[in-house]
Design an enzyme around this catalytic site. Structure first.
Site, short mmCIF file in Angstrom:
data_model
loop_
_atom_site.label_atom_id
_atom_site.label_comp_id
_atom_site.label_asym_id
_atom_site.label_seq_id
_atom_site.Cartn_x
_atom_site.Cartn_y
_atom_site.Cartn_z
N GLY A 138 4.85 -3.26 37.88
CA GLY A 138 4.25 -4.46 37.29
C GLY A 138 4.73 -5.70 38.03
N ARG A 139 4.84 -6.80 37.28
CA ARG A 139 5.28 -8.06 37.91
C ARG A 139 6.62 -7.89 38.61
NH1 ARG A 139 2.93 -10.16 32.70
NH2 ARG A 139 4.65 -8.96 31.88
N ILE A 140 7.60 -7.33 37.87
CA ILE A 140 8.94 -7.20 38.46
C ILE A 140 8.98 -6.06 39.48
CG2 ILE A 140 11.39 -6.81 37.96
CD1 ILE A 140 10.84 -8.00 35.13
N ARG A 161 1.04 4.62 34.36
CA ARG A 161 0.06 5.43 33.64
C ARG A 161 -1.19 5.66 34.46
NH1 ARG A 161 0.55 1.76 28.43
NH2 ARG A 161 0.65 0.31 30.18
N ARG A 163 14.86 -1.01 30.07
CA ARG A 163 15.46 -0.96 28.74
C ARG A 163 16.24 0.34 28.65
NH1 ARG A 163 14.83 -5.56 28.29
NH2 ARG A 163 13.60 -6.77 26.80
N ASP A 208 21.86 -1.62 34.19
CA ASP A 208 21.99 -2.95 33.58
C ASP A 208 21.71 -2.91 32.09
OD1 ASP A 208 22.34 -5.86 33.75
OD2 ASP A 208 20.19 -6.00 33.38
N GLU A 247 23.22 -1.41 22.97
CA GLU A 247 23.89 -2.59 23.53
C GLU A 247 24.49 -3.41 22.39
OE1 GLU A 247 21.08 -4.64 26.02
OE2 GLU A 247 20.86 -2.90 27.34
N HIS A 261 23.52 -6.18 30.97
CA HIS A 261 22.17 -6.74 30.74
C HIS A 261 22.09 -8.18 31.28
CE1 HIS A 261 18.44 -6.25 27.96
NE2 HIS A 261 18.17 -7.09 28.95
P1 NAP Z 1 4.75 -5.66 33.42
O1 NAP Z 1 4.24 -6.61 34.45
O2 NAP Z 1 3.98 -5.48 32.17
O3 NAP Z 1 4.96 -4.24 34.14
C1 NAP Z 1 5.27 -3.10 33.44
C2 NAP Z 1 4.89 -1.89 34.27
O4 NAP Z 1 5.28 -0.71 33.55
C3 NAP Z 1 3.41 -1.79 34.55
O5 NAP Z 1 3.25 -1.60 35.93
C4 NAP Z 1 2.94 -0.57 33.77
O6 NAP Z 1 1.99 0.12 34.56
C5 NAP Z 1 4.22 0.25 33.63
N1 NAP Z 1 4.21 1.07 32.44
C6 NAP Z 1 3.95 0.68 31.17
N2 NAP Z 1 4.02 1.75 30.34
C7 NAP Z 1 4.31 2.81 31.10
C8 NAP Z 1 4.50 4.19 30.83
N3 NAP Z 1 4.39 4.69 29.59
N4 NAP Z 1 4.81 5.02 31.86
C9 NAP Z 1 4.93 4.51 33.12
N5 NAP Z 1 4.75 3.23 33.43
C10 NAP Z 1 4.45 2.39 32.44
O7 NAP Z 1 6.22 -6.07 32.96
P2 NAP Z 1 7.35 -6.83 33.80
O8 NAP Z 1 7.22 -8.29 33.62
O9 NAP Z 1 7.40 -6.26 35.17
O10 NAP Z 1 8.65 -6.36 32.95
C11 NAP Z 1 8.94 -5.01 32.79
C12 NAP Z 1 10.07 -4.78 31.82
O11 NAP Z 1 11.31 -5.08 32.43
C13 NAP Z 1 10.09 -5.66 30.57
O12 NAP Z 1 9.19 -5.20 29.59
C14 NAP Z 1 11.53 -5.50 30.11
O13 NAP Z 1 11.69 -4.39 29.26
C15 NAP Z 1 12.29 -5.24 31.42
N6 NAP Z 1 13.16 -6.38 31.78
C16 NAP Z 1 14.51 -6.21 31.78
C17 NAP Z 1 15.33 -7.27 32.11
C18 NAP Z 1 16.81 -7.15 32.14
O14 NAP Z 1 17.49 -8.13 31.85
N7 NAP Z 1 17.34 -6.01 32.51
C19 NAP Z 1 14.78 -8.52 32.42
C20 NAP Z 1 13.40 -8.65 32.40
C21 NAP Z 1 12.59 -7.55 32.08
P3 NAP Z 1 0.76 0.90 33.88
O15 NAP Z 1 0.15 -0.07 32.91
O16 NAP Z 1 -0.11 1.24 35.05
O17 NAP Z 1 1.35 2.10 33.23
C1 8YV Z 2 17.17 -10.99 28.71
C2 8YV Z 2 15.23 -9.31 29.11
O1 8YV Z 2 18.20 -10.12 28.45
O2 8YV Z 2 13.32 -10.60 29.60
C3 8YV Z 2 13.76 -9.57 29.10
O3 8YV Z 2 13.01 -8.71 28.62
O4 8YV Z 2 15.68 -8.27 28.78
C4 8YV Z 2 16.16 -10.36 29.61
O5 8YV Z 2 15.58 -11.29 30.40
C5 8YV Z 2 16.88 -11.69 27.45
O6 8YV Z 2 15.73 -11.34 26.80
C6 8YV Z 2 17.22 -13.15 27.45
O7 8YV Z 2 16.89 -13.79 26.28
#
Ligand code: NAP
Ligand code: 8YV
Length: 316
Positions: free
Chosen positions: A153-155, A175, A232, A256, A261, A279
């Site tokens: 996705g975006r990240i 998917r 997550r 991370d 948590e 995290h």
């Molecule tokens: P996004 O643009 O919505 O991308 C999510 C990706 O996951 C999409 O490419 C989607 O592709 C795929 N996906 C969704 N459901 C799936 C499944 N069941 N099996 C396989 N792939 C699947 O979201 P994003 O902005 O990149 O962010 C992604 C996630 O990163 C967030 O929701 C959050 O949980 C996590 N995150 C963590 C941190 C941190 O601090 N560690 C920070 C920011 C975000 P398809 O639709 O083609 O399946």
């Molecule tokens: C932060 C995150 O931990 O954006 C998310 O989904 O997991 C992280 O960026 C948090 O939500 C900051 O408030």
């Protein structure tokens, strides 16, 4: 006119909280801290403010008859019962996009840390072992290696862009295959894991991805493979991961996020083949400011009758 009442469902970053103080009547986690006081103000609450890790279950929303909006400072909103919100036409907002670079940077950092053993190398110098024992054992090259991205996705795309600069070959799963994307698509995480050296997980959390990375996927990643999780904790079966690390089924992991948590399992603490961060993927001043501005901007837009800046896809 009286200020709208808000309930916070997390200890908010001051970057977010300080923007709310002037414009809103903020009740900081009152539902957790003082249920009797909460019962009195609950009928007045018009907005919820939380973080990406926050829980906003139906049971909480049911106690808030005047609730109009939920603003999450995070891109992930797996803790929010969006179906319950939709039933009452309560929009949910989040902070997509503004943290892509930061999370992608940390994913690369974890990859380099685990493969090149940077934390261990730092300890090696500090403990005076370099002088006594000589050079450290050789490590694993990252540039040119095979990268698998679970969730492009975006990240995920920001990670791929960085990996291209490291001359890595890139493949992904999701998917469905994404039109116009040149990277190799595998329909399952296990099929992808079998073809890569580093498997980076960056999907949303929630029931749809729970334990997507399980014992079978780790087996496929293999004894020379590394797992990086910046998504997550729920996406990885942590018990299966610990077992795989203990038995040498995979080479190591950079994590991370964790299932519980802020209490990652003690079994991981003493392991030499993991790098653990609390995290922090989006946790720089610059990015948290951008997230806070967007989260506050969504509340301000709602309460001034303007279009929301970034509603979650289900609410668009
Ligand atoms: P996004 O643009 O919505 O991308 C999510 C990706 O996951 C999409 O490419 C989607 O592709 C795929 N996906 C969704 N459901 C799936 C499944 N069941 N099996 C396989 N792939 C699947 O979201 P994003 O902005 O990149 O962010 C992604 C996630 O990163 C967030 O929701 C959050 O949980 C996590 N995150 C963590 C941190 C941190 O601090 N560690 C920070 C920011 C975000 P398809 O639709 O083609 O399946
Ligand atoms: C932060 C995150 O931990 O954006 C998310 O989904 O997991 C992280 O960026 C948090 O939500 C900051 O408030």
């Amino acid at each position: 006119m009286s200020r709208p009442h808000l309930l916070t469902v997390a200890k908010l970053s001051p970057l977010f909280a300080d923007q709310l103080g002037d414009a809103y009547e903020v009740h900081d986690r009152l539902h957790d801290i003082d249920p009797a006081a909460f019962a009195k103000v609950a009928p007045l609450i018009r907005g919820i403010a939380g973080s990406g890790e926050s829980k906003v279950p139906r049971t909480l929303m049911d106690q808030l008859p005047a609730l109009e909006v939920v603003s999450i400072m995070g891109v992930g909103y797996d803790g929010v019962d969006v179906s319950a919100a939709l039933e009452r036409r309560i929009p949910v907002t989040h902070t997509p996009g503004v943290l892509n670079d930061e999370v992608a940077d940390l994913a690369m950092g974890l990859m380099l840390s685990i493969a090149r053993r940077i934390p261990q190398a730092d300890q090696y110098v500090r403990a005076g072992r370099w002088g006594k024992e000589g050079n450290m054992p050789l490590t694993r090259k990252v540039s040119g290696a095979r990268l698998g991205i679970v969730g492009l996705g975006r990240i995920g795309q920001a990670i791929a862009k960085r990996a291209e600069a490291f001359s890595m070959s890139i493949a992904y799963t999701g998917r469905k295959a994404q039109p116009g994307v040149a990277y190799t698509y595998y329909p399952t995480a296990a099929a992808l894991a079998g073809q890569v050296d580093f498997l980076v997980v960056i999907t949303p959390g929630g029931p749809g991805t729970r334990h997507l990375i399980n014992a079978e996927v780790l087996q496929a990643l293999g004894a020379k493979g590394y797992l990086i999780n910046v998504a997550r904790g729920s996406v990885v079966d942590e018990a299966a991961l610990i077992d795989a690390l203990q038995r040498g089924v995979i080479a190591g992991a950079g994590l991370d996020v964790f299932e519980r948590e802020p209490h990652p399992p003690q079994a991981l603490w003493s392991m030499d083949k993991v790098v653990l961060t609390p995290h922090i993927a989006s946790a720089t001043l610059q990015t948290r400011q951008a997230m806070a501005d967007l989260a506050a901007g969504n509340l301000n837009a709602h309460f001034s009758g303007k279009p929301l800046l970034s509603p979650v896809p289900e609410c668009q």
